[in-house]
Write an enzyme that holds these catalytic residues in place. Structure first.
Site, PDB file in Angstrom:
ATOM      1  N   GLU A  13      -8.161  11.704   5.747  1.00 30.41           N
ATOM      2  CA  GLU A  13      -9.285  12.520   5.889  1.00 30.41           C
ATOM      3  C   GLU A  13      -8.533  13.669   6.757  1.00 30.41           C
ATOM      4  OE1 GLU A  13     -12.607  12.482   8.761  1.00 30.41           O
ATOM      5  OE2 GLU A  13     -12.066  14.436   8.288  1.00 30.41           O
ATOM      6  N   CYS A  58     -14.341  17.387  12.336  1.00 29.00           N
ATOM      7  CA  CYS A  58     -14.001  17.682  10.883  1.00 29.00           C
ATOM      8  C   CYS A  58     -15.065  18.357  10.238  1.00 29.00           C
ATOM      9  CB  CYS A  58     -13.402  16.382  10.219  1.00 29.00           C
ATOM     10  SG  CYS A  58     -14.250  15.049  10.921  1.00 29.00           S
TER      11      CYS A  58
END
Lengths: 513, 513
Positions: free
Chosen positions: A244, A281
């Site tokens: 990720e 994120c």
């Protein structure tokens, strides 16, 4: 090499027990993980659920110590860290409930049958663990995406031993959390070697290259993640790498919404963008607003009048943040809309910054606007009409999220936004902001590259376990040799597929035809 | 360059219409596929089910022509080819039924709720198409794993346009089958650009590099597949590469089974190993038998007394087969157990060969025994006791299948075999042989590398559609903007998950809480 971390508020060094893991140690740890793999699998779903629940309890039992050491190493604040730790235990318990429920296995039974293309034998399919998993802890979630985080919980749930690479920003927190997981394993009689911890950059590389490791889960930067992805892909036996990486998380405001809720949207955006000092994120990095959205632009301009200071997690993140802000400042046509006072030169202090430019800038070749910049910075993009808004969308890269602020009467525009954005991201957020990722069955924390290296998966929620499971089919195998979820009687899963149709446990229809 | 194929029985060349696709043509085709992607998706599940059923009908309507041209290009025999074509249509119809049933989407609804870690918004998750898919047709299944094959059916079902790279061994068959698919698209009003065909090795490489292509499905050799996997992984935006490469498919016979059914097992093995002239990815390449299994060894020794001749699909496969047989013959301690008369020097004729050696040979460094050799060859491995059998298993590489021939009283041994082998392969076959892959929900045609480049998936059966779908979550999105499978009312799928529990359509419980 000894393990040193720094207090982001003061820059003061702290030396932890332990040292960087040598290549020989990594090899030995991975070999022991491989030996532990069938033992962990044989614990069964109930045994592994016990393990995960014990992990949750051990973490809760040491919450005070864990939060204190994490605060020293991250400066994220004890409230936030306490919340994150509760989330981490919640996550373990959710995976435990998934194990007891069992439908995640997608167990499927096709009885022997005659078909237009001939006889089909009895075929039964379930999922089995892929093998030992390397987990790379993140900098920004010392619990929920680190040693005791979602990747660890998912891999253990799947029946895969984990070898965790601690993030160098918080070795002491990692050691403390690792102690909890090891204690949990001991309590329930799970193999100790099913959970291991390594430190050091070379140890991470060794891990991805180790033949016993069968998958990698990573949360971190695009550059670092891509390097490890390349190693995983170039192995003699390539393994899946679930990275990720980066996401800019655009937030789009329709003219109607801007007119009706301008101030509320602007305030919500700033709160989301500065949460965790912009080190999520899912931090919204772009805000697309009509150029005449006076309330929004005015509210944003005053955003940091009394606030907007914070600390990067590491000196490296601070430097990269400053570089990113500098690059944005140098882009033609990009202006500073708001900038916080700098908190001072101690530690890793940073000041929030908001830029603004026209939406056309999105399609400028090599624009820095499309690069994720980790920290409290965002770019406001003004559009002159919905056509110019829609024209700009194809320039957006793959991402974790896209948010839409719209009103009911925007139906036609909203449909086009939802259609276009859902081809680019893993989650569409309606009239809200992307930070705050719920841990639930329906969550997707993933998306097309560079959001992740594999858009087929999520790294949050029960379905993330699918990254560590592979299918096996048993053809005509006698009942007593089958995994219990594939036996005619005594199925311990809540749902499975029988002869093509989904059946619930109380009506499984799995008796021999 | 024009398209030339060869009749394997005579070596005679045939020039087909068309030519190799240029790089510029590939780029244009992929761009049009990207434009067709949202249109194909918008057909919906019902519209795409119509498309797949039309494909099935068009293939059936041209069965005579298809089988005739395929026989000229493959020499596999008209019975086998007719059966394969029926299987191909069956496959399209099974995917159509999967679309109408809808549970493959794993639709999941989590209503907004308060949790121990705070408020969770309304979250709804489904699967969306990944984008245009490159499909590489195989040499050995001119229908079922080629232009109209499982990968094409799965990608179209998912809602992904396909750009198919024809296998150079059967360009005329590919063109003919492509005509059927295009006709089907026209009949149901699907976009023509959603199905495209390219020819030539460079076109294949261009395809994997094309930015519009979002995934690759490949069936073929380990060397060729690995080359393309490497290209896919090294792209600026890497894409998943689903390669089904090589497998040696061991067949293990327990002492009891050898004693009781020796002749039957030997005959079944030979039939499986020589089917399609040994050119199946599931061809059993190893037979592990007790060293005192007299009946099996005697029966095998007489295997090719009147048979065992055939034709490789291509000159290249013939050469590689001969090389592989030569290498096996040169291994120390490996003897010829049976060898067919060579059918002659015309075309690509080959002779079946059976080698024999001790099971210990499996662990010899660099042994050719572990290399897949495409064609009618296998190695019989004699073991001196069940301990030496079990000791040998860890030397087996990842594979598509492993078969066990055992009796009920072998329970303890069988359990160890099933446990060990299910960690290495995708399908365990009990008292049967691995060739003949049923197309059903519970099938797994996949396995750890080098069987495939991604062990999480199957390339046969409805669940293979998962390779081309990625999850998207809709957070608080109004009903009217949701995909139909996520709306409270009017769900058109047979099962979905609601607040964590699987519910069937007639009890979906999806009404707002």
């Amino acid at each position: 090499m000894s393990l040193v971390s720094f207090n982001p508020k003061t820059g003061q060094a702290r030396v932890s027990d332990g040292s960087e893991t040598t290549s020989a140690e990594v090899a030995a740890i991975c070999e022991r993980a491989a030996v532990a793999a069938p033992i962990l699998a044989d614990l069964g779903r109930a045994g592994r659920a016990d393990l995960l629940e014990a992990c949750a309890r051990e973490l809760e039992g040491r919450a005070g110590e864990l939060v204190a050491v994490a605060e020293e190493e991250t400066a994220l604040g004890v409230d936030r860290l306490g919340g994150e730790l509760r989330r981490t235990s919640f996550q373990f318990r959710l995976f435990a409930s998934m194990l007891r429920e069992g439908s995640y296995l997608g167990a499927s039974i096709d009885h022997a049958t005659e078909t237009p293309i001939g006889h089909f034998p009895d075929l039964r399919r379930t999922l089995v663990p892929i093998g030992p998993v390397a987990v790379f802890g993140s900098s920004n979630f010392p619990f929920a995406f680190s040693v005791p985080g979602g990747d660890t919980a998912a891999a253990l749930a799947a029946g895969c031993p984990v070898v965790i690479k601690a993030h160098p920003a918080h070795p002491a927190t990692s050691q403390e959390a690792f102690g909890c997981l090891r204690a949990a394993a001991k309590l329930v009689g799970a193999p100790a070697d099913a959970i291991a911890l390594v430190h050091g950059q070379q140890a991470g590389i060794d891990l991805v290259n180790d033949p016993s490791i069968r998958a990698v889960a990573f949360t971190g930067s695009e550059a670092g993640g891509r390097r490890l992805f390349d190693i995983a892909s170039r192995r003699a036996q390539p393994i899946p790498f679930y990275g990720e990486l980066g996401s800019i998380n655009p937030v789009i405001v329709t003219p109607t919404a801007a007119g009706r809720r301008g101030r509320q949207i602007a305030e919500g955006f700033i709160a989301s963008m500065t949460a965790g000092y912009g080190q999520f994120c899912t931090k919204p990095g772009l805000l697309l607003v009509p150029e005449d959205a006076g309330t929004i632009l005015d509210t944003l301009a005053r955003s940091f009048e009394d606030g907007g200071q914070g600390w990067s997690l590491t000196a490296d993140i601070m430097r990269r943040y400053q570089d990113g802000v500098d690059r944005l400042g140098e882009e033609p046509g990009v202006d500073v809309l708001a900038k916080a006072e700098h908190a001072g030169r101690e530690g890793f202090a940073v000041a929030a910054t908001l830029f603004s430019t026209g939406v056309e800038r999105l399609s400028a070749p090599g624009t820095a606007i499309l690069d994720e910049c980790f920290g409290p910075v965002a770019v406001v993009l003004r559009y002159s009409g919905t056509d110019s808004l829609l024209d700009a969308l194809p320039s957006l890269p793959g991402g974790l999220t896209a948010s839409i602020h719209a009103e009911r009467e925007d139906h036609a525009l909203a449909r086009r936004l939802v259609d276009t954005l859902s081809r680019r991201v893993g989650r569409i957020v309606w009239n809200a902001f992307p930070t705050g990722v719920a841990v639930s069955w329906s969550m997707t924390h993933g998306g097309p590259y560079p959001a992740t290296t594999n858009a087929l998966h999520t790294s949050v929620g029960p379905t993330s376990v699918g990254r560590f499971l592979r299918p096996v089919t048993f053809q005509d195998v006698p009942q007593e040799l089958l995994p219990d979820e594939l036996r005619d009687e005594g199925a311990t899963v809540s749902a499975r597929r029988v002869d093509g149709a989904v059946r619930l446990a109380d009506d499984s229809g799995a008796g021999t035809a």
